[in-house]
Enzyme design. Structure first.
Site, short mmCIF file in Angstrom:
data_model
loop_
_atom_site.label_atom_id
_atom_site.label_comp_id
_atom_site.label_asym_id
_atom_site.label_seq_id
_atom_site.Cartn_x
_atom_site.Cartn_y
_atom_site.Cartn_z
N GLU A 125 8.79 52.47 1.25
CA GLU A 125 7.61 53.34 1.27
C GLU A 125 7.99 54.77 1.59
O GLU A 125 9.03 55.04 2.18
CB GLU A 125 6.61 52.82 2.30
CG GLU A 125 7.14 52.81 3.72
CD GLU A 125 6.14 52.28 4.72
OE1 GLU A 125 4.99 52.76 4.71
OE2 GLU A 125 6.51 51.39 5.50
N HIS A 154 -4.03 53.68 2.90
CA HIS A 154 -3.08 53.02 3.81
C HIS A 154 -2.90 51.55 3.50
O HIS A 154 -3.12 50.67 4.33
CB HIS A 154 -3.49 53.24 5.27
CG HIS A 154 -2.33 53.09 6.21
ND1 HIS A 154 -2.15 51.97 6.96
CD2 HIS A 154 -1.31 53.92 6.49
CE1 HIS A 154 -1.06 52.11 7.69
NE2 HIS A 154 -0.52 53.29 7.42
#
EC number: 3.1.27.-
Length: 162
Positions: A125, A154
């Site tokens: 990520e 998120h």
């Protein structure tokens, strides 16, 4: 006579510089500054990696960079590198301890299974659109076989972008 000699010397020096092909910007363009962590102090390491001079932190910018260079831009550091520089997530102090840096490169576990799985595939990520303060919800998630997804909530939802 001394004044004429000085003027001639200055003219010769300027002409030599102009005709030598020396362009000061080339020397700068070939030098990249890469911060490295050493016990809560930052040091600078010089490399000749021209394409990483700019801060790249948009979805398309980072995705394009990943596809082209198979790594994150140099303005990304892992959570452990940031911690070594003094970053504390609960303080939102990344911009203070590592100016111009964003968090990226750590493993994303995909525990909820929202991203496609395959044998041997791992996910990583990277924060997107980070400038300062606390990290936002924008993330780019990329796989070891270069699938690239974005999330703006998120990790609740993902959209494939490459």
């Amino acid at each position: 006579m001394k004044k004429i000699s000085s003027v001639f010397t200055m003219f010769a020096l300027i002409a030599a510089i102009l005709f030598s092909g020396f362009i000061p910007q080339q020397a700068y363009a070939e030098t990249t500054l890469t911060p490295t962590a050493t016990n809560k102090t930052a040091s600078i390491q010089l490399t000749s990696d021209v394409h990483t001079l700019a801060v790249i932190n948009t979805f398309d910018g980072v995705a394009d960079y990943l596809i082209r260079y198979k790594r994150l831009p140099d303005n990304y550091i892992t959570k452990s590198q940031a911690s070594a520089l003094g970053w504390v997530a609960s303080k939102g102090n990344l911009a203070e301890v590592a100016p111009g840096k964003s968090i990226g490169g750590d493993v994303f576990s995909n525990r909820e299974g929202r991203l496609p799985s395959a044998s041997g595939r791992t996910w990583r990520e990277a924060d997107i659109n980070y400038v300062s303060g606390f990290r936002n919800a924008d993330r780019l998630v990329y796989s070891s076989d270069w699938l690239i997804y974005k999330t703006t909530d998120h990790y609740a939802t993902f959209t494939r972008i490459r």
